[in-house]
Write a protein that holds these residues in place. Structure first.
Motif, PDB file in Angstrom:
ATOM      1  N   MET A   1      18.944 -55.465  -4.715  1.00 17.69           N
ATOM      2  CA  MET A   1      17.552 -55.529  -3.848  1.00 17.69           C
ATOM      3  C   MET A   1      17.967 -55.686  -2.349  1.00 17.69           C
ATOM      4  SD  MET A   1      14.611 -57.762  -6.248  1.00 17.69           S
ATOM      5  CE  MET A   1      15.483 -59.346  -6.134  1.00 17.69           C
ATOM      6  N   ASN A   2      18.119 -54.479  -1.809  1.00 20.73           N
ATOM      7  CA  ASN A   2      18.630 -54.289  -0.609  1.00 20.73           C
ATOM      8  C   ASN A   2      17.728 -54.968   0.284  1.00 20.73           C
ATOM      9  OD1 ASN A   2      21.020 -53.286  -0.771  1.00 20.73           O
ATOM     10  ND2 ASN A   2      20.175 -51.129  -1.209  1.00 20.73           N
ATOM     11  N   TRP A   3      16.422 -54.998  -0.080  1.00 18.06           N
ATOM     12  CA  TRP A   3      15.436 -55.423   1.328  1.00 18.06           C
ATOM     13  C   TRP A   3      15.397 -56.917   1.376  1.00 18.06           C
ATOM     14  CZ3 TRP A   3      11.831 -58.519  -1.057  1.00 18.06           C
ATOM     15  CH2 TRP A   3      11.636 -58.354  -2.569  1.00 18.06           C
ATOM     16  N   LEU A   4      15.969 -57.686   0.562  1.00 16.43           N
ATOM     17  CA  LEU A   4      16.076 -59.118   0.448  1.00 16.43           C
ATOM     18  C   LEU A   4      17.114 -59.236   1.660  1.00 16.43           C
ATOM     19  CD1 LEU A   4      16.026 -60.891  -2.763  1.00 16.43           C
ATOM     20  CD2 LEU A   4      14.676 -61.427  -0.957  1.00 16.43           C
ATOM     21  N   PRO A   5      16.755 -60.441   2.591  1.00 19.89           N
ATOM     22  CA  PRO A   5      17.818 -60.931   3.428  1.00 19.89           C
ATOM     23  C   PRO A   5      19.231 -61.129   2.764  1.00 19.89           C
ATOM     24  CG  PRO A   5      15.760 -61.975   3.821  1.00 19.89           C
ATOM     25  CD  PRO A   5      15.599 -61.184   2.633  1.00 19.89           C
ATOM     26  N   ALA A   6      20.252 -60.908   3.312  1.00 21.53           N
ATOM     27  CA  ALA A   6      21.579 -61.035   2.530  1.00 21.53           C
ATOM     28  C   ALA A   6      22.050 -62.842   2.248  1.00 21.53           C
ATOM     29  CB  ALA A   6      22.564 -60.382   3.576  1.00 21.53           C
ATOM     30  N   THR A   7      21.465 -63.570   3.369  1.00 21.31           N
ATOM     31  CA  THR A   7      21.900 -64.801   2.976  1.00 21.31           C
ATOM     32  C   THR A   7      20.756 -65.839   2.587  1.00 21.31           C
ATOM     33  OG1 THR A   7      21.606 -65.297   5.383  1.00 21.31           O
ATOM     34  CG2 THR A   7      23.590 -64.731   5.143  1.00 21.31           C
ATOM     35  N   ILE A   8      21.116 -67.013   2.144  1.00 22.36           N
ATOM     36  CA  ILE A   8      20.239 -67.796   1.571  1.00 22.36           C
ATOM     37  C   ILE A   8      19.362 -68.231   2.712  1.00 22.36           C
ATOM     38  CG2 ILE A   8      19.847 -70.171   0.706  1.00 22.36           C
ATOM     39  CD1 ILE A   8      22.455 -69.927  -0.717  1.00 22.36           C
ATOM     40  N   SER A   9      20.089 -68.764   3.884  1.00 25.25           N
ATOM     41  CA  SER A   9      18.877 -69.110   4.961  1.00 25.25           C
ATOM     42  C   SER A   9      17.997 -68.026   5.256  1.00 25.25           C
ATOM     43  CB  SER A   9      19.932 -69.547   6.306  1.00 25.25           C
ATOM     44  OG  SER A   9      20.579 -68.466   6.648  1.00 25.25           O
ATOM     45  N   GLY A  10      18.551 -66.875   5.419  1.00 22.86           N
ATOM     46  CA  GLY A  10      17.687 -65.605   5.806  1.00 22.86           C
ATOM     47  C   GLY A  10      16.609 -65.625   4.776  1.00 22.86           C
ATOM     48  N   ARG A  11      16.739 -65.864   3.532  1.00 25.81           N
ATOM     49  CA  ARG A  11      15.801 -65.830   2.567  1.00 25.81           C
ATOM     50  C   ARG A  11      14.897 -66.763   2.674  1.00 25.81           C
ATOM     51  NH1 ARG A  11      19.611 -64.206  -2.872  1.00 25.81           N
ATOM     52  NH2 ARG A  11      20.457 -62.352  -1.683  1.00 25.81           N
ATOM     53  N   ILE A  12      15.146 -68.070   3.283  1.00 28.22           N
ATOM     54  CA  ILE A  12      14.413 -69.184   3.240  1.00 28.22           C
ATOM     55  C   ILE A  12      13.450 -69.024   4.228  1.00 28.22           C
ATOM     56  CG2 ILE A  12      14.114 -71.735   3.788  1.00 28.22           C
ATOM     57  CD1 ILE A  12      16.813 -72.132   2.190  1.00 28.22           C
ATOM     58  N   TYR A  13      14.046 -68.439   5.464  1.00 31.47           N
ATOM     59  CA  TYR A  13      13.225 -68.077   6.750  1.00 31.47           C
ATOM     60  C   TYR A  13      12.088 -67.016   6.093  1.00 31.47           C
ATOM     61  CZ  TYR A  13      16.593 -70.945   9.558  1.00 31.47           C
ATOM     62  OH  TYR A  13      17.330 -71.952   9.864  1.00 31.47           O
ATOM     63  N   ALA A  14      12.386 -65.952   5.393  1.00 27.83           N
ATOM     64  CA  ALA A  14      11.496 -65.045   5.239  1.00 27.83           C
ATOM     65  C   ALA A  14      10.371 -65.475   4.357  1.00 27.83           C
ATOM     66  CB  ALA A  14      12.319 -63.925   4.507  1.00 27.83           C
ATOM     67  N   LEU A  15      10.789 -66.426   3.335  1.00 27.48           N
ATOM     68  CA  LEU A  15      10.083 -67.075   2.532  1.00 27.48           C
ATOM     69  C   LEU A  15       8.945 -68.053   3.366  1.00 27.48           C
ATOM     70  CD1 LEU A  15       9.058 -67.572  -0.561  1.00 27.48           C
ATOM     71  CD2 LEU A  15      10.216 -69.655  -0.498  1.00 27.48           C
ATOM     72  N   LEU A  16       9.487 -68.724   4.503  1.00 25.03           N
ATOM     73  CA  LEU A  16       8.716 -69.534   5.410  1.00 25.03           C
ATOM     74  C   LEU A  16       7.744 -68.656   6.166  1.00 25.03           C
ATOM     75  CD1 LEU A  16       8.250 -72.237   6.574  1.00 25.03           C
ATOM     76  CD2 LEU A  16       9.946 -71.646   8.482  1.00 25.03           C
ATOM     77  N   LEU A  17       8.114 -67.479   6.660  1.00 28.01           N
ATOM     78  CA  LEU A  17       7.071 -66.661   7.284  1.00 28.01           C
ATOM     79  C   LEU A  17       6.095 -66.295   6.433  1.00 28.01           C
ATOM     80  CD1 LEU A  17       9.422 -64.420   9.809  1.00 28.01           C
ATOM     81  CD2 LEU A  17       7.764 -66.515  10.183  1.00 28.01           C
ATOM     82  N   LEU A  18       6.308 -65.832   5.140  1.00 25.72           N
ATOM     83  CA  LEU A  18       5.363 -65.380   4.076  1.00 25.72           C
ATOM     84  C   LEU A  18       4.373 -66.403   3.965  1.00 25.72           C
ATOM     85  CD1 LEU A  18       5.198 -62.743   2.452  1.00 25.72           C
ATOM     86  CD2 LEU A  18       5.883 -64.088   0.500  1.00 25.72           C
ATOM     87  N   VAL A  19       4.715 -67.665   3.741  1.00 21.75           N
ATOM     88  CA  VAL A  19       3.967 -68.993   3.182  1.00 21.75           C
ATOM     89  C   VAL A  19       3.170 -69.096   4.588  1.00 21.75           C
ATOM     90  CG1 VAL A  19       3.753 -71.198   2.959  1.00 21.75           C
ATOM     91  CG2 VAL A  19       5.586 -70.139   1.878  1.00 21.75           C
ATOM     92  N   LEU A  20       3.533 -69.003   5.734  1.00 23.99           N
ATOM     93  CA  LEU A  20       2.959 -69.045   6.831  1.00 23.99           C
ATOM     94  C   LEU A  20       1.853 -68.170   7.042  1.00 23.99           C
ATOM     95  CD1 LEU A  20       5.429 -70.222   9.777  1.00 23.99           C
ATOM     96  CD2 LEU A  20       3.820 -71.701   8.403  1.00 23.99           C
ATOM     97  N   ALA A  21       2.121 -66.971   6.651  1.00 23.08           N
ATOM     98  CA  ALA A  21       1.245 -65.737   6.913  1.00 23.08           C
ATOM     99  C   ALA A  21      -0.274 -66.149   5.861  1.00 23.08           C
ATOM    100  CB  ALA A  21       1.738 -64.469   6.559  1.00 23.08           C
ATOM    101  N   CYS A  22       0.327 -66.705   4.798  1.00 21.47           N
ATOM    102  CA  CYS A  22      -0.945 -66.748   3.770  1.00 21.47           C
ATOM    103  C   CYS A  22      -1.503 -68.266   3.834  1.00 21.47           C
ATOM    104  CB  CYS A  22      -0.252 -66.786   2.284  1.00 21.47           C
ATOM    105  SG  CYS A  22       0.776 -65.001   1.957  1.00 21.47           S
TER     106      CYS A  22
END
Lengths: 321, 307
Positions: free
Chosen positions: A1-22
């Motif tokens: 899954m290349n589109w996922l951010p490589a690090t745990i922190s990156g994934r947490i931030y991406a998830l955070l932005l997604l939650v904020l968007a919704c």
């Protein structure tokens, strides 16, 4: 899954932005409009914290007067509204230009100083702004000013509903993050970060660091003024209290909780700050005590704030592989 | 011109200046010698007022309140230095700002916990409550007491700094801290004494003002900013500079509040003058500080031998 951010922190931030968007849909579904308000306030302050981080974190310019720009932005909504000018573009342009002018003049003087003197002079200028608005009897002075209607924008951009305002805030937040990212990784940003660590060396390389720093200071002020403009619309009430020096101190606090000189640090720091404030103050009226102790412990023992802790997770994961 | 009013205002300016000096002298030493920004210095001003008020209500004696209160504030200052501030000297200024900001929150809330949210009035003994007449002028006795006490402490501090061994070390520390350390002075002890002494003087200022304004939570948070202005204008680390700057700023602040509108009326229509005067008088001290920082960042009276 290349589109996922490589690090745990990156994934947490991406998830955070997604939650904020919704978030508006989530809270509507849960029937909790209060939390949307809370989040709106947190994100507005996050925009201010992101702009402060630009000068404080990346540039090493510790300003104890950044809240002045929140106040300027807010009054750029309040004063025109007082005269029944509700055009949102007018408010926006006014906020950007007044803050840029104020930052250009005060920054040009402040940046002649270094270190602790810079902290003090930025505070002095914000106190001046505070007293100017405190003495404007026409606009309520210390009683503040009520804004009866939100800034008017075209239908599809309207901020009249709380969802509309939330997406305004969210969009400005994304823009601020994007701008920070672009700036910091540009040649401009390298000069700014370079002069934080060794200004003499940057000058020896032929950069006029003073001009770069001044430009950075003005950009940060302008971003912060938009946060102020949104805050004015959000609270419908503005007062000089928004720009007192303790407010500037809180902004620094938010940046530090999250982690300085990082892209997402101020965002998570501010959300943590606002949530803690909300929940601690619901538990006890003495919540400032807990806050103060946290602050002391954070400086004495905290390693790089929340972002630093997430990075520790990244490193653990990397060791594991 | 009303001469009585002018003299009263001059006395008020002197009083404010001396209170500022009590705050700023400790602040400037802590700043100059330890290179430490203490935003929480105003908290000791508040603590002093509450200590004094409590002891006065127990013993009934204002003098006892001040003396025992001073020892109390000195002790709190020493504890804060030993357990928190000492670990921060080598960190950068941002950390100082944050920790002392945290300390302000802690002290404000502790006072709230111990003494409740409302202020605490401190009654004065009858002997200090009256008026002294000077010709046609009636001055409150207590204001004169503040002025005399302030001048007395300034004189004692002058003696301490210029004539004693401790003062020699303090001056040496303000000029060149590393050299003092290299000469084998116990720098930890010196720092502890300077910090606690500074906080005790801030506490004294709080005790002196409290009978007029009453002790309240956050009373130090506004005046600490003015005291910082005094420190910067006078020159960081310079007690002499703090003294002159405190008097200058005390006078500017008091006089501009009472006379600036009349001065401005000479230059512009009345209505504008009435709006501009309060704003300008509140801003004057900050304008002074910004001008000093921009053109003479070492301050007006920097300590001798400082680079």
């Amino acid at each position: 899954m290349n589109w996922l951010p490589a690090t745990i922190s990156g994934r947490i931030y991406a998830l955070l932005l997604l939650v904020l968007a919704c978030a508006p849909f989530i809270f509507e579904w849960a029937n909790q409009p209060f939390y949307l308000d809370l989040l709106s306030r947190a994100l507005i302050l996050a925009i201010a914290a992101i702009s402060l981080n630009l000068i404080l974190g990346f540039g090493g310019m510790v300003s104890l007067g950044h809240a002045a720009y929140i106040g300027i932005g807010a009054y750029c909504v309040g004063i025109p509204s007082y005269y029944d000018f509700y055009n949102g573009w007018l408010h926006l342009v006014l906020a950007l230009s007044v803050s840029a002018g104020f930052a250009l003049v005060t920054g040009a003087i402040s940046l002649r100083t270094k270190g602790v003197y810079f902290i003090m002079i930025t505070m002095a200028f914000s106190q001046m702004a505070y007293f100017i608005f405190l003495s404007l009897e026409e606009y309520g002075a210390d009683d503040g000013l009520v804004i009866y209607s939100r800034s008017e924008f075209p239908e599809w951009l309207s901020m009249d509903s709380s969802t509309g305002l939330y997406y305004w805030i969210f969009a400005v937040l994304l823009l601020a993050l994007l701008l920070t990212h672009r700036l910091v990784y540009s040649r401009f940003g390298r000069v700014i970060v370079g002069s934080k660590y060794n200004e003499q060396r940057m000058q020896a390389l032929g950069f006029n660091t003073y001009r770069y720093r001044l430009a950075c200071y003005v950009i940060a002020a302008m971003i912060c003024s938009v946060a102020g403009m949104l805050l004015g619309n959000f609270t419908s009430f503005i007062s000089p209290d928004m720009m007192g020096w303790t407010r500037s101190g809180e902004l620094i606090f938010m940046v530090i909780i999250g982690g300085t000189a990082t892209l997402f640090g101020p965002l998570v720091g501010t959300i943590a700050f606002v949530l803690l404030e909300e929940f601690l103050s619901a538990i006890t009226i003495y919540w400032h005590l807990i806050f103060g102790i946290m602050l002391v412990l954070l400086v004495l023992f905290g390693k790089g704030g929340i972002h630093g802790w997430l990075q520790m997770l990244d490193r653990k994961a990397a060791d594991h592989d | 011109m009303d001469w009585n009013l002018l003299i009263t205002q001059l006395m008020n300016g002197l009083q404010l200046g001396l209170l500022l000096f009590l705050l700023a002298s400790g602040l400037t030493l802590i700043f100059g010698i330890m290179d430490f920004i203490n935003l929480a210095h105003g908290s000791f001003y508040m603590i002093g007022a509450y200590f004094c008020g409590t002891i006065v209500s127990i013993t009934g004696s204002f003098i006892a309140g001040v003396l025992i209160g001073l020892i109390g504030v000195f002790a709190v200052g020493a504890l804060v230095e030993r357990f928190i501030v000492r670990h921060l000297y080598l960190k950068d200024h941002l950390d100082h700002v944050l920790v002392t900001f945290g300390l302000i929150l802690i002290f404000d809330t502790l006072v709230h916990l111990l003494w409740g949210p409302s202020g605490m009035a401190i009654p004065l003994p009858d002997i200090l409550n009256g008026q002294v007449s000077l010709g046609s002028l009636e001055l409150p006795t207590y204001r004169l007491v503040i002025i005399v006490a302030g001048l007395l402490v300034a004189a004692m501090l002058y003696f301490l700094v210029t004539k004693t061994r401790l003062g020699m070390l303090i001056r040496a520390g303000a000029s060149n801290r590393v050299m003092v350390e290299a000469l084998g002075i116990n720098i930890n002890r010196l720092f502890l004494i300077v910090f606690a002494l500074g906080t005790a003087m801030a506490g004294l200022a709080g005790m002196l003002i409290a009978p007029i304004t009453e002790a309240s939570i956050g009373m130090g948070n506004d005046i600490i900013i003015i005291a910082l202005v005094v420190v910067i204008v006078g020159g960081i680390g310079s007690v002499k500079g703090a003294f002159y700057a405190a008097l200058i700023i005390g006078m500017i602040d008091t006089m501009s509040r009472s006379y600036l509108d009349q001065l401005l009326q000479l230059m512009m229509p009345n209505t504008y003058a009435e709006t501009a005067a309060p704003a300008l008088s509140a801003m004057l001290v900050y304008i002074l500080m910004a001008a000093v920082l921009a053109f003479r960042p070492q301050g007006l009276f920097p300590p001798a031998g400082m680079k």
